[in-house]
Design a protein around this motif. Structure first.
Motif, PDB file in Angstrom:
ATOM      1  N   LEU A  32      11.281 -13.294 -11.457  1.00 51.69           N
ATOM      2  CA  LEU A  32       9.942 -13.014 -12.043  1.00 51.69           C
ATOM      3  C   LEU A  32       9.913 -13.089 -13.605  1.00 51.69           C
ATOM      4  O   LEU A  32      10.863 -12.662 -14.224  1.00 51.69           O
ATOM      5  CB  LEU A  32       9.427 -11.606 -11.725  1.00 51.69           C
ATOM      6  N   GLY A  33       8.848 -13.548 -13.948  1.00 55.89           N
ATOM      7  CA  GLY A  33       8.570 -13.711 -15.740  1.00 55.89           C
ATOM      8  C   GLY A  33       8.126 -12.441 -15.732  1.00 55.89           C
ATOM      9  O   GLY A  33       7.791 -11.656 -15.346  1.00 55.89           O
ATOM     10  N   VAL A  34       8.240 -12.263 -17.410  1.00 51.71           N
ATOM     11  CA  VAL A  34       7.809 -10.899 -17.924  1.00 51.71           C
ATOM     12  C   VAL A  34       6.381 -10.629 -17.388  1.00 51.71           C
ATOM     13  O   VAL A  34       6.048  -9.567 -17.111  1.00 51.71           O
ATOM     14  CB  VAL A  34       8.106 -11.009 -19.236  1.00 51.71           C
ATOM     15  N   GLU A  35       5.527 -11.720 -17.634  1.00 53.44           N
ATOM     16  CA  GLU A  35       4.159 -11.378 -17.418  1.00 53.44           C
ATOM     17  C   GLU A  35       3.704 -10.942 -15.885  1.00 53.44           C
ATOM     18  O   GLU A  35       3.063 -10.278 -15.430  1.00 53.44           O
ATOM     19  CB  GLU A  35       3.108 -12.687 -17.687  1.00 53.44           C
ATOM     20  N   GLU A  36       4.407 -11.756 -15.087  1.00 53.08           N
ATOM     21  CA  GLU A  36       4.307 -11.717 -13.594  1.00 53.08           C
ATOM     22  C   GLU A  36       4.907 -10.078 -13.331  1.00 53.08           C
ATOM     23  O   GLU A  36       4.354  -9.550 -12.410  1.00 53.08           O
ATOM     24  CB  GLU A  36       4.890 -12.746 -12.766  1.00 53.08           C
ATOM     25  N   TYR A  37       6.072  -9.787 -13.870  1.00 54.50           N
ATOM     26  CA  TYR A  37       6.628  -8.559 -13.623  1.00 54.50           C
ATOM     27  C   TYR A  37       5.654  -7.546 -14.078  1.00 54.50           C
ATOM     28  O   TYR A  37       5.596  -6.447 -13.374  1.00 54.50           O
ATOM     29  CB  TYR A  37       7.914  -8.523 -14.258  1.00 54.50           C
ATOM     30  N   ALA A  38       5.030  -7.527 -15.172  1.00 50.52           N
ATOM     31  CA  ALA A  38       4.000  -6.593 -15.552  1.00 50.52           C
ATOM     32  C   ALA A  38       2.740  -6.568 -14.799  1.00 50.52           C
ATOM     33  O   ALA A  38       2.491  -5.166 -14.420  1.00 50.52           O
ATOM     34  CB  ALA A  38       3.491  -6.942 -17.113  1.00 50.52           C
ATOM     35  N   ARG A 143      28.143  -6.351 -26.317  1.00 52.73           N
ATOM     36  CA  ARG A 143      26.971  -5.989 -27.213  1.00 52.73           C
ATOM     37  C   ARG A 143      25.803  -6.833 -27.039  1.00 52.73           C
ATOM     38  O   ARG A 143      24.648  -6.523 -27.141  1.00 52.73           O
ATOM     39  CB  ARG A 143      27.530  -6.147 -28.745  1.00 52.73           C
ATOM     40  N   ASP A 144      26.270  -8.070 -26.673  1.00 54.51           N
ATOM     41  CA  ASP A 144      24.854  -9.187 -26.786  1.00 54.51           C
ATOM     42  C   ASP A 144      24.081  -9.010 -25.349  1.00 54.51           C
ATOM     43  O   ASP A 144      23.247  -9.091 -25.337  1.00 54.51           O
ATOM     44  CB  ASP A 144      25.753 -10.976 -26.418  1.00 54.51           C
ATOM     45  N   GLU A 145      25.000  -8.553 -24.039  1.00 55.86           N
ATOM     46  CA  GLU A 145      24.334  -8.173 -22.974  1.00 55.86           C
ATOM     47  C   GLU A 145      23.506  -7.230 -23.325  1.00 55.86           C
ATOM     48  O   GLU A 145      22.017  -7.137 -22.754  1.00 55.86           O
ATOM     49  CB  GLU A 145      25.271  -7.926 -21.840  1.00 55.86           C
ATOM     50  N   ARG A 146      23.729  -5.946 -24.043  1.00 59.86           N
ATOM     51  CA  ARG A 146      23.019  -4.763 -24.392  1.00 59.86           C
ATOM     52  C   ARG A 146      22.162  -5.130 -25.089  1.00 59.86           C
ATOM     53  O   ARG A 146      20.805  -4.579 -24.784  1.00 59.86           O
ATOM     54  CB  ARG A 146      23.946  -3.885 -24.915  1.00 59.86           C
ATOM     55  N   ASP A 147      22.103  -5.841 -26.095  1.00 61.04           N
ATOM     56  CA  ASP A 147      20.827  -6.468 -26.952  1.00 61.04           C
ATOM     57  C   ASP A 147      19.830  -7.078 -26.316  1.00 61.04           C
ATOM     58  O   ASP A 147      18.665  -6.946 -26.301  1.00 61.04           O
ATOM     59  CB  ASP A 147      21.448  -7.195 -28.145  1.00 61.04           C
ATOM     60  N   ARG A 153      13.614  -5.218 -22.185  1.00 64.68           N
ATOM     61  CA  ARG A 153      12.856  -3.748 -21.949  1.00 64.68           C
ATOM     62  C   ARG A 153      11.943  -3.691 -22.794  1.00 64.68           C
ATOM     63  O   ARG A 153      10.904  -3.102 -22.487  1.00 64.68           O
ATOM     64  CB  ARG A 153      14.175  -2.677 -22.003  1.00 64.68           C
ATOM     65  N   ASP A 154      11.844  -3.828 -24.104  1.00 68.55           N
ATOM     66  CA  ASP A 154      11.106  -3.751 -25.017  1.00 68.55           C
ATOM     67  C   ASP A 154       9.795  -4.780 -24.778  1.00 68.55           C
ATOM     68  O   ASP A 154       8.608  -4.379 -24.909  1.00 68.55           O
ATOM     69  CB  ASP A 154      11.537  -4.029 -26.462  1.00 68.55           C
ATOM     70  N   ASP A 158       6.037  -3.647 -23.903  1.00 69.30           N
ATOM     71  CA  ASP A 158       4.839  -4.048 -24.748  1.00 69.30           C
ATOM     72  C   ASP A 158       3.707  -4.746 -23.946  1.00 69.30           C
ATOM     73  O   ASP A 158       2.709  -4.566 -24.035  1.00 69.30           O
ATOM     74  CB  ASP A 158       5.369  -5.083 -25.694  1.00 69.30           C
ATOM     75  N   GLU A 159       4.374  -5.509 -22.846  1.00 68.95           N
ATOM     76  CA  GLU A 159       3.328  -6.110 -21.745  1.00 68.95           C
ATOM     77  C   GLU A 159       2.717  -4.941 -21.208  1.00 68.95           C
ATOM     78  O   GLU A 159       1.586  -5.141 -20.806  1.00 68.95           O
ATOM     79  CB  GLU A 159       4.257  -6.910 -20.854  1.00 68.95           C
ATOM     80  N   LEU A 160       3.347  -3.779 -20.679  1.00 65.84           N
ATOM     81  CA  LEU A 160       2.802  -2.860 -19.742  1.00 65.84           C
ATOM     82  C   LEU A 160       1.683  -2.083 -20.732  1.00 65.84           C
ATOM     83  O   LEU A 160       0.585  -1.600 -20.297  1.00 65.84           O
ATOM     84  CB  LEU A 160       3.803  -1.999 -19.249  1.00 65.84           C
ATOM     85  N   ASP A 161       1.860  -1.964 -21.905  1.00 71.92           N
ATOM     86  CA  ASP A 161       1.065  -1.062 -22.950  1.00 71.92           C
ATOM     87  C   ASP A 161      -0.094  -1.932 -23.180  1.00 71.92           C
ATOM     88  O   ASP A 161      -1.278  -1.329 -23.565  1.00 71.92           O
ATOM     89  CB  ASP A 161       1.573  -0.783 -24.212  1.00 71.92           C
TER      90      ASP A 161
END
Length: 162
Positions: A32-38, A143-147, A153-154, A158-161
Motif C-alpha cells: 500500500l502507498g501512504v495515501e491509499e493506506y491513509a 539506526r537507518d531502519e529506525r529513522d 510514521r510521521d 500527517d496524511e491522517l491529520d
C-alpha cells in the motif's frame, strides 16, 4: 450477535484495531502507498459492519483481521503484532565474531606469553576493537531502519491529520 437492519454483522473496537494492524503490515510490506493506506485506515476507523472492513482487504493477501461471520481459518492480527521485529540471538556474523573474540584473545594471550612476548596482555585489546568494528555497521543499519520507520510514521500521521 447483534445484526444491523440489513443483516450485516456489526463490529467493535477490537476488529477495527485488528484491521488497522493488518493495514500497517501491508504498508510495511510495500503493498500500500501512504495515501491509499491513509484512505483505508480512515474507512477502517469509521467502519460499523464487518462487510466494510472485509472490503478493504479484497485485493490484499494475508494478513486479514478476524471478523464476525468470516471463516475461522484467517489468522488473528492484533494491534502491534505486525511491528514487532523478529530477532534471535547470534543472527548475524558480527554477533558471532564478537562472541568469539574473548576466546581468541585469551588463546592469543597464552600463545604470546609462552613465546616470551613482553606485552602479551595487549591481545585483550582485540575484544573492544572487534566490538567497535563489527557492530558499527550493524548499529548504523539499525539506526537507518529506525529513522526510516519514524519518517514513514510521521508521513502517515500527517496524511491522517489532513
Amino acid at each position: 450477535m447483534t445484526t444491523g437492519g440489513d443483516g450485516k454483522l456489526r463490529i467493535g473496537t477490537a476488529e477495527r484495531e485488528a484491521a488497522a494492524a493488518a493495514l500497517n503490515a501491508h504498508l510495511e510490506a510495500g503493498r500500500l502507498g501512504v495515501e491509499e493506506y491513509a484512505d483505508r485506515s480512515a474507512v477502517a476507523a469509521n467502519a460499523v459492519t464487518a462487510d466494510e472492513l472485509s472490503a478493504l482487504f479484497t485485493d490484499l493477501p494475508e494478513p486479514h483481521p478476524q471478523l464476525p461471520g468470516s471463516p475461522g481459518s484467517a489468522p488473528v492480527v492484533r494491534p502491534g503484532q505486525a511491528a514487532a521485529p523478529q530477532r534471535r540471538f547470534g543472527g548475524s556474523w558480527g554477533t558471532r565474531i564478537a562472541a568469539a573474540s574473548p576466546i581468541v584473545a585469551l588463546i592469543l594471550f597464552f600463545v604470546l606469553n609462552s613465546a616470551g612476548v613482553p606485552m602479551a596482555w595487549l591481545a585483550f585489546l582485540l575484544i573492544p576493537l572487534v566490538g567497535a568494528l563489527g557492530f558499527s555497521k550493524e548499529r548504523q543499519d539499525e539506526r537507518d531502519e529506525r529513522d526510516e520507520r519514524r519518517a514513514l510514521r510521521d508521513e502517515r500521521r500527517d496524511e491522517l491529520d489532513r
